[in-house]
Design an enzyme around this catalytic site. Structure first.
Site, PDB file in Angstrom:
ATOM      1  N   ASP A   1       9.771   6.182  -9.143  1.00 19.20           N
ATOM      2  CA  ASP A   1      10.771   6.953  -9.889  1.00 19.20           C
ATOM      3  C   ASP A   1      10.582   6.649 -11.359  1.00 19.20           C
ATOM      4  O   ASP A   1      10.658   5.484 -11.761  1.00 19.20           O
ATOM      5  CB  ASP A   1      12.195   6.516  -9.493  1.00 19.20           C
ATOM      6  CG  ASP A   1      12.586   7.049  -8.131  1.00 19.20           C
ATOM      7  OD1 ASP A   1      12.300   8.235  -7.856  1.00 19.20           O
ATOM      8  OD2 ASP A   1      13.172   6.283  -7.359  1.00 19.20           O
TER       9      ASP A   1
ATOM     10  N   HIS B   1      12.346  -6.483   6.599  1.00 21.91           N
ATOM     11  CA  HIS B   1      11.832  -6.683   5.239  1.00 21.91           C
ATOM     12  C   HIS B   1      13.056  -6.876   4.338  1.00 21.91           C
ATOM     13  O   HIS B   1      13.879  -5.966   4.210  1.00 21.91           O
ATOM     14  CB  HIS B   1      11.028  -5.443   4.816  1.00 21.91           C
ATOM     15  CG  HIS B   1      10.482  -5.496   3.422  1.00 21.91           C
ATOM     16  ND1 HIS B   1       9.356  -6.207   3.077  1.00 21.91           N
ATOM     17  CD2 HIS B   1      10.921  -4.915   2.269  1.00 21.91           C
ATOM     18  CE1 HIS B   1       9.110  -6.055   1.781  1.00 21.91           C
ATOM     19  NE2 HIS B   1      10.040  -5.273   1.266  1.00 21.91           N
TER      20      HIS B   1
ATOM     21  N   GLU C   1      10.823  -9.131  -0.397  1.00 20.68           N
ATOM     22  CA  GLU C   1      10.391  -8.346  -1.570  1.00 20.68           C
ATOM     23  C   GLU C   1      10.955  -8.961  -2.856  1.00 20.68           C
ATOM     24  O   GLU C   1      12.116  -9.356  -2.913  1.00 20.68           O
ATOM     25  CB  GLU C   1      10.894  -6.909  -1.413  1.00 20.68           C
ATOM     26  CG  GLU C   1      10.494  -6.018  -2.575  1.00 20.68           C
ATOM     27  CD  GLU C   1      10.809  -4.557  -2.307  1.00 20.68           C
ATOM     28  OE1 GLU C   1      10.458  -4.050  -1.217  1.00 20.68           O
ATOM     29  OE2 GLU C   1      11.428  -3.933  -3.182  1.00 20.68           O
TER      30      GLU C   1
ATOM     31  N   PHE D   1      23.050   0.453  -6.798  1.00 23.22           N
ATOM     32  CA  PHE D   1      21.772   0.731  -6.139  1.00 23.22           C
ATOM     33  C   PHE D   1      21.914   1.873  -5.133  1.00 23.22           C
ATOM     34  O   PHE D   1      21.061   2.733  -5.032  1.00 23.22           O
ATOM     35  CB  PHE D   1      21.269  -0.494  -5.373  1.00 23.22           C
ATOM     36  CG  PHE D   1      20.754  -1.580  -6.273  1.00 23.22           C
ATOM     37  CD1 PHE D   1      20.246  -1.290  -7.528  1.00 23.22           C
ATOM     38  CD2 PHE D   1      20.782  -2.896  -5.854  1.00 23.22           C
ATOM     39  CE1 PHE D   1      19.782  -2.298  -8.357  1.00 23.22           C
ATOM     40  CE2 PHE D   1      20.312  -3.908  -6.673  1.00 23.22           C
ATOM     41  CZ  PHE D   1      19.816  -3.610  -7.924  1.00 23.22           C
TER      42      PHE D   1
ATOM     43  N   SER E   1       9.269 -10.154   6.229  1.00 21.68           N
ATOM     44  CA  SER E   1       8.728 -10.230   4.873  1.00 21.68           C
ATOM     45  C   SER E   1       9.848 -10.181   3.830  1.00 21.68           C
ATOM     46  O   SER E   1      10.985  -9.812   4.148  1.00 21.68           O
ATOM     47  CB  SER E   1       7.752  -9.070   4.653  1.00 21.68           C
ATOM     48  OG  SER E   1       8.364  -7.844   5.029  1.00 21.68           O
TER      49      SER E   1
HETATM   50  P1  FAD Z   1       7.398  10.386  -1.412  1.00 19.18           P
HETATM   51  O1  FAD Z   1       7.057   9.975  -0.034  1.00 19.18           O
HETATM   52  O2  FAD Z   1       6.352  11.079  -2.210  1.00 19.18           O
HETATM   53  O3  FAD Z   1       8.711  11.302  -1.301  1.00 19.18           O
HETATM   54  C1  FAD Z   1       9.476  11.618  -2.448  1.00 19.18           C
HETATM   55  C2  FAD Z   1      10.216  12.930  -2.239  1.00 19.18           C
HETATM   56  O4  FAD Z   1       9.292  14.005  -2.256  1.00 19.18           O
HETATM   57  C3  FAD Z   1      10.937  13.019  -0.886  1.00 19.18           C
HETATM   58  O5  FAD Z   1      12.127  13.747  -1.081  1.00 19.18           O
HETATM   59  C4  FAD Z   1       9.975  13.814  -0.009  1.00 19.18           C
HETATM   60  O6  FAD Z   1      10.629  14.540   1.020  1.00 19.18           O
HETATM   61  C5  FAD Z   1       9.371  14.764  -1.048  1.00 19.18           C
HETATM   62  N1  FAD Z   1       7.973  15.146  -0.729  1.00 19.18           N
HETATM   63  C6  FAD Z   1       6.975  14.335  -0.283  1.00 19.18           C
HETATM   64  N2  FAD Z   1       5.838  15.040  -0.131  1.00 19.18           N
HETATM   65  C7  FAD Z   1       6.121  16.308  -0.476  1.00 19.18           C
HETATM   66  C8  FAD Z   1       5.348  17.512  -0.536  1.00 19.18           C
HETATM   67  N3  FAD Z   1       4.051  17.528  -0.221  1.00 19.18           N
HETATM   68  N4  FAD Z   1       5.978  18.649  -0.958  1.00 19.18           N
HETATM   69  C9  FAD Z   1       7.296  18.656  -1.290  1.00 19.18           C
HETATM   70  N5  FAD Z   1       8.062  17.539  -1.262  1.00 19.18           N
HETATM   71  C10 FAD Z   1       7.486  16.388  -0.860  1.00 19.18           C
HETATM   72  N6  FAD Z   1       9.958   2.503  -6.622  1.00 19.18           N
HETATM   73  C11 FAD Z   1       9.219   2.022  -7.648  1.00 19.18           C
HETATM   74  O7  FAD Z   1       9.198   2.628  -8.726  1.00 19.18           O
HETATM   75  N7  FAD Z   1       8.522   0.850  -7.537  1.00 19.18           N
HETATM   76  C12 FAD Z   1       8.483   0.148  -6.380  1.00 19.18           C
HETATM   77  O8  FAD Z   1       7.830  -0.894  -6.304  1.00 19.18           O
HETATM   78  C13 FAD Z   1       9.222   0.649  -5.263  1.00 19.18           C
HETATM   79  N8  FAD Z   1       9.211   0.013  -4.069  1.00 19.18           N
HETATM   80  C14 FAD Z   1       9.848   0.575  -2.980  1.00 19.18           C
HETATM   81  C15 FAD Z   1       9.716  -0.041  -1.733  1.00 19.18           C
HETATM   82  C16 FAD Z   1      10.332   0.515  -0.612  1.00 19.18           C
HETATM   83  C17 FAD Z   1      10.157  -0.154   0.730  1.00 19.18           C
HETATM   84  C18 FAD Z   1      11.121   1.686  -0.741  1.00 19.18           C
HETATM   85  C19 FAD Z   1      11.818   2.272   0.452  1.00 19.18           C
HETATM   86  C20 FAD Z   1      11.254   2.301  -1.983  1.00 19.18           C
HETATM   87  C21 FAD Z   1      10.607   1.761  -3.107  1.00 19.18           C
HETATM   88  N9  FAD Z   1      10.673   2.365  -4.365  1.00 19.18           N
HETATM   89  C22 FAD Z   1       9.962   1.853  -5.423  1.00 19.18           C
HETATM   90  C23 FAD Z   1      11.477   3.579  -4.555  1.00 19.18           C
HETATM   91  C24 FAD Z   1      10.631   4.856  -4.394  1.00 19.18           C
HETATM   92  O9  FAD Z   1       9.626   4.907  -5.360  1.00 19.18           O
HETATM   93  C25 FAD Z   1      11.572   6.034  -4.540  1.00 19.18           C
HETATM   94  O10 FAD Z   1      12.434   6.122  -3.439  1.00 19.18           O
HETATM   95  C26 FAD Z   1      10.909   7.374  -4.841  1.00 19.18           C
HETATM   96  O11 FAD Z   1      11.920   8.290  -5.242  1.00 19.18           O
HETATM   97  C27 FAD Z   1      10.175   7.979  -3.658  1.00 19.18           C
HETATM   98  O12 FAD Z   1       9.037   7.303  -3.376  1.00 19.18           O
HETATM   99  P2  FAD Z   1       8.218   7.629  -2.030  1.00 19.18           P
HETATM  100  O13 FAD Z   1       6.982   6.844  -2.076  1.00 19.18           O
HETATM  101  O14 FAD Z   1       9.082   7.509  -0.859  1.00 19.18           O
HETATM  102  O15 FAD Z   1       7.901   9.185  -2.311  1.00 19.18           O
END
Ligand code: FAD
Length: 284
Positions: A106, A263, A14, A213, A12
């Site tokens: 973020d 990806h 992005e 990045f 895929s």
């Molecule tokens: P989470 O899985 O919620 O984790 C974030 C942090 O919180 C981690 O350190 C985790 O250990 C911690 N955490 C999780 N759950 C808990 C809990 N219950 N208690 C305490 N700590 C916890 N960003 C964007 O803004 N837009 C996008 O479209 C985008 N696309 C992305 C696509 C991919 C494939 C990837 C890998 C990243 C992408 N990002 C995007 C970046 C992403 O949003 C950031 O990396 C963000 O900081 C974390 O998102 P996450 O969904 O992994 O968060």
């Protein structure tokens, strides 16, 4: 890596939603070129707090209309209310979209207000609660661990929360050290996580961009790669040639060892991804 070998590999690309008319035209050309490779889907990022809400939606719908290939929207929860997220999900259901990438996101530095859903696991739970099994949900995974994670083990446990909440598959942050990925998969297996975890691949196009990045997302650039890139200076052609060679080898190794697809983070450009794809000889 055993858990990954049972899945048919998915490939895929992005994109991020374009801001200007000129960028819309460029992305259209990129999409047309990449569509010829017949990827499984094109995903489109989402600005945390909803800043690209309309553009993400339009880009996803446009991709599907023009190529017939699935457009997969990213949806992030930080900085959004549950009502806003529900409206977004409803618009995708109405548009016939069945796949999403669910993220925390973020917020730009200086922004305030996290919103009621604090983590991606809570977003996955919310999507399942509100829309049942309508969506195939992808989440993010971090073989080199998320920069804000208190520890590697806690990050793995937090990754498991997303899977337990209903995620079907994951895409990783990019990395250049395949051992980090293999070890991450082994750790996931020990926790009973068996979903496909597809490596995210960042083609190397410029040194400055890659360093910026990587600094922000916590991805490590191995010293031997960084040194080479720095020595090339402004010689973009050599950087690209070296980058394609390094990334092709990485992809080949990952697939040989059982990665369930790749990806590509295209940055809305097609050249490097097409070259790597052809080098590996992916036949969809
Ligand atoms: P989470 O899985 O919620 O984790 C974030 C942090 O919180 C981690 O350190 C985790 O250990 C911690 N955490 C999780 N759950 C808990 C809990 N219950 N208690 C305490 N700590 C916890 N960003 C964007 O803004 N837009 C996008 O479209 C985008 N696309 C992305 C696509 C991919 C494939 C990837 C890998 C990243 C992408 N990002 C995007 C970046 C992403 O949003 C950031 O990396 C963000 O900081 C974390 O998102 P996450 O969904 O992994 O968060």
């Amino acid at each position: 890596m055993e858990s990954q070998k049972k899945y048919k590999p998915k490939f895929s690309f992005e994109f991020f939603p374009p801001k200007t008319l000129e960028a819309v035209g460029k992305l259209q050309t990129t999409t047309e070129r990449l569509a010829q490779l017949k990827p499984s889907f094109f995903s489109v990022t989402f600005g945390a707090g909803g800043s690209t809400r309309e553009r993400t939606f339009e880009t996803v719908m446009d991709i599907y209309k023009k190529t017939g290939i699935d457009g997969v929207p990213h949806v992030s929860c930080i900085g959004s209310t549950t009502e806003e997220i529900k409206t977004i999900l409803d618009s995708y259901i109405e548009g016939g979209i069945r796949n999403v990438v669910a993220l925390r996101g973020d917020l730009p530095s200086g922004s305030i207000g996290g919103g009621p859903l604090r983590y991606a696991s809570e977003l996955v739970e919310f999507i399942r609660q509100e829309t049942g099994d309508h969506f195939h949900i992808e989440v993010a995974a971090y073989p080199e661990f998320h920069p804000q994670a208190p520890s590697a083990q806690k990050d793995l446990e937090n990754f498991k929360r997303k899977v337990d909440a209903g995620a079907d598959a994951a895409i990783t942050q990019y990395f250049y050290n395949p051992d980090a990925y293999y070890r991450f998969i082994d750790s996931c297996e020990k926790l009973g996580i068996e979903i496909p975890i597809v490596p995210g691949i960042m083609p190397i196009v410029t040194c400055t961009q890659l360093c910026r990045f990587s600094e922000a997302c916590g991805a490590e650039i191995p010293r031997w790669i960084l040194k080479r890139l720095q020595e090339f200076g402004d010689d973009r052609a050599s950087i690209q040639e070296f980058g394609i060679e390094v990334t092709t080898k990485l992809c080949e190794q990952l697939l040989t060892n059982g990665a369930p697809g790749l990806h590509f983070y295209t940055m809305n450009q097609s050249a490097a991804s097409v070259e790597i794809w052809k080098n590996i000889g992916i036949d969809q």
